[in-house]
Design a protein around this motif. Sequence first.
Motif, short mmCIF file in Angstrom:
data_model
loop_
_atom_site.label_atom_id
_atom_site.label_comp_id
_atom_site.label_asym_id
_atom_site.label_seq_id
_atom_site.Cartn_x
_atom_site.Cartn_y
_atom_site.Cartn_z
N PRO A 16 -11.48 13.51 1.86
CA PRO A 16 -10.08 13.47 2.29
C PRO A 16 -9.96 13.49 3.81
CG PRO A 16 -10.67 15.68 1.64
CD PRO A 16 -11.86 14.82 1.31
N ASN A 17 -8.81 13.06 4.27
CA ASN A 17 -8.46 13.23 5.68
C ASN A 17 -8.08 14.69 5.86
OD1 ASN A 17 -7.12 13.37 8.17
ND2 ASN A 17 -6.32 11.29 8.00
N PHE A 18 -8.90 15.44 6.58
CA PHE A 18 -8.77 16.89 6.63
C PHE A 18 -7.42 17.36 7.18
CE2 PHE A 18 -13.55 18.24 6.80
CZ PHE A 18 -13.78 17.48 5.67
N THR A 19 -6.86 16.62 8.14
CA THR A 19 -5.68 17.11 8.85
C THR A 19 -4.39 16.43 8.43
OG1 THR A 19 -6.06 15.51 10.64
CG2 THR A 19 -7.08 17.69 10.87
N GLU A 20 -4.45 15.52 7.45
CA GLU A 20 -3.27 14.75 7.07
C GLU A 20 -2.24 15.61 6.34
OE1 GLU A 20 -2.09 10.64 4.64
OE2 GLU A 20 -4.06 11.56 4.36
N THR A 21 -0.97 15.32 6.62
CA THR A 21 0.14 15.86 5.84
C THR A 21 0.95 14.68 5.30
OG1 THR A 21 1.55 16.04 7.80
CG2 THR A 21 0.27 17.99 7.16
N ALA A 22 1.56 14.87 4.14
CA ALA A 22 2.24 13.73 3.52
C ALA A 22 3.63 14.05 3.00
CB ALA A 22 1.38 13.20 2.36
N ALA A 23 4.00 15.31 2.93
CA ALA A 23 5.28 15.67 2.32
C ALA A 23 6.45 14.97 3.00
CB ALA A 23 5.47 17.19 2.38
N SER A 24 6.39 14.83 4.31
CA SER A 24 7.53 14.26 5.04
C SER A 24 7.70 12.77 4.84
CB SER A 24 7.37 14.55 6.54
OG SER A 24 6.17 13.94 7.04
N LYS A 25 6.66 12.08 4.37
CA LYS A 25 6.77 10.62 4.24
C LYS A 25 7.17 10.18 2.83
CE LYS A 25 1.89 9.57 3.15
NZ LYS A 25 0.67 8.92 3.64
N PHE A 44 0.80 -1.23 0.00
CA PHE A 44 0.00 0.00 0.00
C PHE A 44 0.83 1.27 0.00
CE2 PHE A 44 0.85 -0.45 4.52
CZ PHE A 44 0.96 0.86 4.98
N ASP A 45 2.09 1.19 0.44
CA ASP A 45 2.92 2.40 0.55
C ASP A 45 3.90 2.57 -0.60
OD1 ASP A 45 4.36 0.16 1.25
OD2 ASP A 45 5.31 1.06 3.03
N SER A 46 3.77 1.75 -1.63
CA SER A 46 4.77 1.77 -2.71
C SER A 46 4.71 3.04 -3.55
CB SER A 46 4.59 0.54 -3.61
OG SER A 46 3.33 0.55 -4.24
N ALA A 47 3.65 3.82 -3.44
CA ALA A 47 3.53 5.05 -4.24
C ALA A 47 4.44 6.15 -3.71
CB ALA A 47 2.08 5.53 -4.25
N PHE A 48 4.89 6.04 -2.47
CA PHE A 48 5.67 7.15 -1.91
C PHE A 48 6.94 6.73 -1.20
CE2 PHE A 48 2.24 5.95 0.99
CZ PHE A 48 2.90 5.75 2.19
N ARG A 49 7.21 5.41 -1.11
CA ARG A 49 8.46 4.99 -0.49
C ARG A 49 8.74 3.53 -0.84
NH1 ARG A 49 6.26 4.66 5.77
NH2 ARG A 49 5.10 2.70 5.57
#
Length: 619
Positions: free
Chosen positions: A443-452, A340-345
């Motif tokens: 969407p998840n209103f409070t999620e951030t993703a740049a760091s992952k 599931f995480d292959s799109a970003f790492r």
Amino acid sequence: MTELKEKLFSEFPPVSTEEWMAKITADLKGAPFDKKLVWKTGEGFSVNPFYRLEDIEGLKTASSLPGEFPYVRGTKRDNDWRIRQDINVDDFKAANAKALEILQKGVTSLGFHFAGDKVKAENIATLLEGICPEAVELNFKTCPSQTAALITLLAEYLTGKGADVEKCCGTVNYNPFKRPLEKGVLHDGWVEEAAAVLQVARALPGYRTLSVDAGLFSDAGAYLSQELGYALAWGNEIIARLSDAGFSVDEIARKIKFNFGISANYFMEIAKFRAARWLWAEIVAAWEPECACASKMVAHAQTSDWNLTIYDAHVNLLRTQTETMSAALAGVDSITVTPFDSAFRTPDDFSERIARNQQLLLKEECHFDKVVDPSAGSYYIETLTDSLAQVAWNLFLETEDKGGFYAAVKSGEVQNAVNASAVARRKAIATRREILLGTNQYPNFTETAASKIEDACHTCCCTAGADVPALDFSRGASEFEDLRLATERSGKTPKAFMLTIGNLAMRLARSQFSCNFFACAGYRVIDNLGFETVEDGIEAALKAGADIVVLCSSDDEYAEYAPAAFSALAGRAEFVVAGAPACSDDLRAQGITNFINVRSNVLETLKSFNEKLGIQQWN
């Protein structure tokens, strides 16, 4: 039992299609049946809201048996499939250790990917140390120019270890069209390479070495009819060129392995795999092989990268689970579930474990491997199978008429057609006609993703300048993700304030819609229960530091509330009306230009707000 059924049915008189249609027409109250209830698919045909026995009478798909030509119901008598996990190999010793570990955790098929300059006898020996080649399917992928050498080294290793090569199975993936499709780099010498591959592959009778990687089309956003039609043309191109080179049809066909993607189009995917076996059997049969068994398709399926998302990434688990279900029910030979995480790492141990367990769950708890083609006889799926087969077959014939698959690749026709479909699908995502949960809706209103996000790229060593157009592998969610990442990296979080007033039901519905709308760009949304006056709402919005004020009320009340709110705001924030009221033209004449509703292009609208708020697009 027959008497019981007759008695039971005698109590319920049959209802004709005409009677059903009459009832549906009455319930629609004048609304057109075709527009309201008929699904216009991207695959090139329409799907009705219901089907009956009469719709499948005379169809081949409904009369064949499992294991019998044309194999629409499967090439085997059970529904077992191999659970495959692929390993990108940099360190051969570490890859061997990982392979031995996951073989103890349910994996029955291993895939190894490594660069062409790593094709050496000592690396193969290190990689396969301790692995029983008769007990597990082994799959290898390297640069096309090194495939024949890899097959030779593998055969030497297996015979040197005393393995029974008749019992060893797997693939060594020779894909001459990978570079043209991925990089736009032509590979005109592929027939000679393929002939060499086929020649040395005789030492490994259980290995398939000629690859049809139709999953490339799936990962590029193709419609299922394109993926299937071009896959058939690809396979036929291999047979045509290698038979001209002096190889028998039986030998060629038995060495071809189809690799498909799996999209989230659940029932359509089941139909795709059923149609694929059927049409391929017909194509091979037309070449008149000595044994009908040469017509059996061997198909591997991998969950698609195209609909994976970075935001709300755990929803990818739901997507890949339903995708795996459709492929398993359709009777494929092996499946790879993309973590599931292959799109970003680079996937970690946890995500790989979950990916394996997604298949084990279907086998050990749901018993999907126990029933062959459980969808057989379903009026809906049988009709989908036939409809999809017809469209894919027409595309196959068109491709053949234009000189075959490689000619279509050289002209750029294949790439342009798939890329056009991807553009259409991304537009559907932008307008929410195609939903990616957690990205363009809810969407998840409070999620951030740049760091992952990890910027990792695994490429083949064979690269050069482009000769023809290449496929665009941008994921369906990529534009929304760029939009939201731009907000994150701007250092500021715009506030969208819901000015709810008037009719209770309408203001609640429209505030929920608007909150989801603006949260897709990563804005902070501020919802409210309602205000007594417009002035109270504007005062609260300015106190909260709102960058955007969204008026949420009913269409009838907008004629009064919108001008008053717009005037009170006096340009101190962007003003938006949630809906498409009849008075829209009058409101525009008063300077109110921002409206959001179900017909909005969500992506373009949010891009325009980012621009107004000084947020630069991130790439």
